[in-house]
Each structure stands twice: as C-alpha cells, then as structure tokens.
Design a protein around this motif. Sequence first.
Motif, PDB file in Angstrom:
ATOM      1  N   SER A   1       0.820  -1.224   0.000  1.00 29.39           N
ATOM      2  CA  SER A   1       0.000   0.000   0.000  1.00 29.39           C
ATOM      3  C   SER A   1       0.846   1.262   0.000  1.00 29.39           C
ATOM      4  CB  SER A   1      -0.937   0.001   1.217  1.00 29.39           C
ATOM      5  OG  SER A   1      -0.191  -0.010   2.432  1.00 29.39           O
ATOM      6  N   THR A   2       2.111   1.149   0.441  1.00 31.64           N
ATOM      7  CA  THR A   2       2.979   2.331   0.496  1.00 31.64           C
ATOM      8  C   THR A   2       3.954   2.399  -0.678  1.00 31.64           C
ATOM      9  OG1 THR A   2       4.523   1.125   1.921  1.00 31.64           O
ATOM     10  CG2 THR A   2       2.834   2.459   3.011  1.00 31.64           C
TER      11      THR A   2
ATOM     12  N   ARG B   1       5.658   3.266  -3.982  1.00 31.77           N
ATOM     13  CA  ARG B   1       5.554   4.388  -4.913  1.00 31.77           C
ATOM     14  C   ARG B   1       6.291   4.121  -6.233  1.00 31.77           C
ATOM     15  NH1 ARG B   1       7.352   7.878  -0.420  1.00 31.77           N
ATOM     16  NH2 ARG B   1       9.036   8.642  -1.767  1.00 31.77           N
TER      17      ARG B   1
ATOM     18  N   ARG C   1       9.346   2.293   6.018  1.00 24.77           N
ATOM     19  CA  ARG C   1       8.340   1.445   5.389  1.00 24.77           C
ATOM     20  C   ARG C   1       8.709   1.296   3.912  1.00 24.77           C
ATOM     21  NH1 ARG C   1       6.929   6.555   5.739  1.00 24.77           N
ATOM     22  NH2 ARG C   1       5.897   7.607   3.995  1.00 24.77           N
TER      23      ARG C   1
ATOM     24  N   VAL D   1       8.769   1.693   0.132  1.00 20.91           N
ATOM     25  CA  VAL D   1       8.227   2.590  -0.888  1.00 20.91           C
ATOM     26  C   VAL D   1       8.663   2.139  -2.286  1.00 20.91           C
ATOM     27  CG1 VAL D   1       8.033   4.586   0.646  1.00 20.91           C
ATOM     28  CG2 VAL D   1      10.175   4.193  -0.608  1.00 20.91           C
TER      29      VAL D   1
END
Length: 281
Positions: free
Chosen positions: A12-13, A15, A144, A146
């Motif tokens: 979900s994190t 990028r 977290r 990315v």
Amino acid sequence: MNALFPPPADTSTIRLRALSLGAGVQSTTLALMAAHGEIGPMPDCAIFADTGWEPKAVYEHLAWLRSPNVLPFPVHIVTAGNIRDGLVRGAQGERWASIPASTKSASGKVGMIRRQCTKELKIVPIRRKVRELVGLAGKRSPDRPVVEQWIGISLDEIVRMKMSFEPWQVNRWPLIELGMTRRDCLRWLERHGYPMPPKSTCIGCPYHSDAMWRQMRAEDPDGFPDAVAIDRLIRTGFRNLRGEVYLHRSCVPLDEADLDTPADKGQLDLFADECDGMCGV
C-alpha cells in the motif's frame, strides 16, 4: 502460501516498481511478460547496471529492448565505472572493485579473491538510481517500503533469492512466484517470437564454466581474445595481494587452460553464489 516464499509485503505504500534488467534470459522474459500484462502491476521502469565489459551481443539485445514498441516502460542505464578498466588499474597498484579471480601462491596454494564487483558495479548504482527516481536522493530513508524491486531469478536458481536489507525497499521474484525455470523462459520467448537473449555476464567473469569459456572461444571473436589479454595483464601488481592472479580457476593462463576436459561436467556452478542475484539474468 508456499513455505518457500516469504509472506507478501504490504504494497500500500509502494511508490515505485523497478525491474533489475540484466538483459539475459530471465530478466528479458520478466520484462516482456510484464509488457504483455501477464505479470503486474506494470513496472514503472527497468534499470540496467552497465559494468562496461558485457559481450557485444548483450549491448545489442539491450538496444533492442529499448527500441520503440518493445517495452511500455523506460529502461534506465546506470554505471559506476568500467570493470575492465578497474582490473587494469588494480594490476597497477590502484584501488579496484575486486572480482572473484583465482590466485596461486609461490608454494602452489590456490585461493579466491573476495568479490566486490557485484555490489559496487551492480547493486550500488541501481540503488542510487532507484532512490533518485523515488525522491529519496540525499534524504533520510523511510521505515516502510516505498520501492518494490523485481529481480529475474527463476525457480532453478532459487538459492539466489535474498531479502532486501533496506526497510524502504522490498524484493520480488515474479518468475519464482509463477514456478518458471530458465527453460520455461526460453519456451515463452519462443512462443511469442522474440529473439533469444545472450548470456548476461561480464566477458572476463571468473565464474564462467569451462563450457561458457569454450562457447566464447568459438563464438565471440572479440570477447575471448580480450579476456585472454586482460588475464595476462593482471597476473601481478595488486596491492596487498600475494601470488599470481588468474581468470580461470585452474590458475593457468586462459589461452592455455584445458577447457575440453570432462572435469567441468561435475564442476560446481559458482554463479549460484552471486550476490543478490543481480548478475547473469
């Protein structure tokens, strides 16, 4: 979930999804399968770390991959120097990114040099580019994930799977998720009418099997003589290194090595020890 695989990471994190492209069979198949929508989500880019000493066929294949209408995402080329030039400098007493060449002392004892080339010329420049693309250059790393990094290791090379040590990045091996071997990759490429990729590895890599050296000798009129020339050049001169240095594990000059003996039929595949699976895919 297969016990061989780690639990899926929280995406979900994420990028940026970046594919480590070696321009060999597995990473080429991985990139083209993504282009066909057979593996997703679509990567944002692929990154090729150029050591400067790949066979001509690899650079030609890479140029094809980067040509219009082949991949729907960009292929970035990064480099941290030329490994061939580094070997020459090392033999002149300068600092170098060491390769796993074989050594022989005056007493005849055989050893192997510590490998730094994969980290310094593959992993570090790819990591630097990934951090740039995701906006982390010069910034503190998040705690977290990315970035999701795709690595083209197939099921028959599962021993090369290594988890990311960076909390901001997770590694993913889509070919292993699909249970695909290198042979499966070749069949997929053939079914879709794609050219067969060359072996992606440095010309003078000491991990070459005798079969690989034989193939180079027979099929690469530029690469093999170049490896022979460099092998002659690097015999002595390295700082803090006793004994003579050889590209071939038999510790004889490459052009004198017996590449046709039955010994390589039982020869260990040291390529499986390759750091983080960044080479040869």
